[in-house]
Design an enzyme around this catalytic site. Sequence first.
Site, mmCIF file in Angstrom:
data_model
loop_
_atom_site.group_PDB
_atom_site.id
_atom_site.type_symbol
_atom_site.label_atom_id
_atom_site.label_comp_id
_atom_site.label_asym_id
_atom_site.label_seq_id
_atom_site.Cartn_x
_atom_site.Cartn_y
_atom_site.Cartn_z
ATOM 1 C CB SER A 1 -44.666 32.792 32.435
ATOM 2 O OG SER A 1 -44.719 31.389 33.014
ATOM 3 C CG HIS B 1 -43.170 35.210 35.830
ATOM 4 N ND1 HIS B 1 -43.639 36.119 36.585
ATOM 5 C CD2 HIS B 1 -44.142 34.005 35.775
ATOM 6 C CE1 HIS B 1 -44.574 35.740 37.366
ATOM 7 N NE2 HIS B 1 -45.046 34.525 36.897
ATOM 8 C CG ASP C 1 -45.244 30.659 36.943
ATOM 9 O OD1 ASP C 1 -45.563 31.750 37.547
ATOM 10 O OD2 ASP C 1 -45.074 31.015 35.625
ATOM 11 C CG MET D 1 -46.917 26.282 40.078
ATOM 12 S SD MET D 1 -48.048 25.601 38.747
ATOM 13 C CE MET D 1 -48.218 27.318 37.844
ATOM 14 C CG HIS E 1 -45.813 33.985 40.484
ATOM 15 N ND1 HIS E 1 -46.838 33.750 39.703
ATOM 16 C CD2 HIS E 1 -46.482 34.093 41.776
ATOM 17 C CE1 HIS E 1 -48.024 33.704 40.066
ATOM 18 N NE2 HIS E 1 -47.853 34.011 41.549
ATOM 19 C CG MET F 1 -48.470 30.588 42.408
ATOM 20 S SD MET F 1 -48.924 30.250 40.542
ATOM 21 C CE MET F 1 -47.044 30.198 40.006
ATOM 22 C CG MET G 1 -52.474 35.703 40.476
ATOM 23 S SD MET G 1 -50.995 35.079 39.576
ATOM 24 C CE MET G 1 -51.716 34.075 38.703
ATOM 25 C CG ASP H 1 -48.784 35.507 36.103
ATOM 26 O OD1 ASP H 1 -48.804 34.939 35.004
ATOM 27 O OD2 ASP H 1 -48.171 34.929 37.182
HETATM 28 C C1 DX5 Z 1 -50.114 30.637 36.386
HETATM 29 C C2 DX5 Z 1 -48.937 31.210 36.257
HETATM 30 C C3 DX5 Z 1 -48.604 31.958 35.057
HETATM 31 C C4 DX5 Z 1 -48.626 31.217 33.582
HETATM 32 C C5 DX5 Z 1 -49.046 32.259 32.714
HETATM 33 O O1 DX5 Z 1 -50.548 30.287 37.774
HETATM 34 O O2 DX5 Z 1 -48.618 32.028 37.292
HETATM 35 O O3 DX5 Z 1 -47.202 32.707 35.334
HETATM 36 O O4 DX5 Z 1 -47.548 30.555 33.382
HETATM 37 O O5 DX5 Z 1 -49.324 31.695 31.534
HETATM 38 P P1 DX5 Z 1 -50.200 32.079 30.509
HETATM 39 O O6 DX5 Z 1 -49.917 33.303 29.998
HETATM 40 O O7 DX5 Z 1 -50.293 31.072 29.627
HETATM 41 O O8 DX5 Z 1 -51.594 32.358 31.111
HETATM 42 ZN ZN ZN Z 2 -46.841 33.384 37.186
#
Ligand code: DX5
Ligand code: ZN
Length: 220
Positions: free
Chosen positions: A8, A31, A33, A35, A64, A66, A135, A173
Amino acid sequence: MKQVIHPSILNCDIADLKGELHKIRNADMAHVDVMDNHFVPNLSWGLPVVEAAHRLGILPIDSHLMIADPDRWAPGYAEAGCASVTFHAEAATAPIRLARELRRLGAKAGLALRPATPIEPFIELLPEFDMILIMTVEPGFGGQAFLDNMMPKVRRTREAISATNLDISIQVDGGVSAKTIEIAAEAGANNFVAGSAVFTADNAYEEVEKLRALVAKHSH
Ligand code: DX5
Ligand code: ZN
């Protein structure tokens, strides 16, 4: 089931996206993310950054999402060239229609479950997806502790997938590191997202190799 490592980039040096992706060029996908500060209490980035990551051509992009209202926004990520687009079960109004749309646009379709969301209501939907993301932290932030109490859900999901005879990945994840990755692999995950573990390592490339070697011992 092929085992893959998807670092990520949430906590990488985004000002040097090219350099950071180059560091993890031995990974299977990056990956990314997304948000929106509605579905999760944090804001990261959206389509322009995902498009930029894709344009660099270093790694395929696993997005991903969110975000609220993925029914409206997720197809744009497939159109932008993401190899895989994952939306949250809790946020989608019409998950079957959306998964079919993503596949029609040429992306793999992923369904993500927050820690409190069970897999059971989605068993009939499995054939619509290429990947189930379980998750292992509450979504929203990197650097949180791995929830090992999600492993029964990983096991039940793997059993349900085996019953379909389909090639559906299980991604984990959140909090995935050299310390926790084998627990997830043993439970039946084959797709591993690691953010801080990779990008705080002295050598991100070596860390990806290390994670790969650890899970290889548990291939199903
Ligand atoms: C959290 C994300 C993850 C995050 C993982 O909401 O979806 O992808 O970046 O980071 P680590 O590996 O540090 O938990
Ligand atoms: Zn993620």
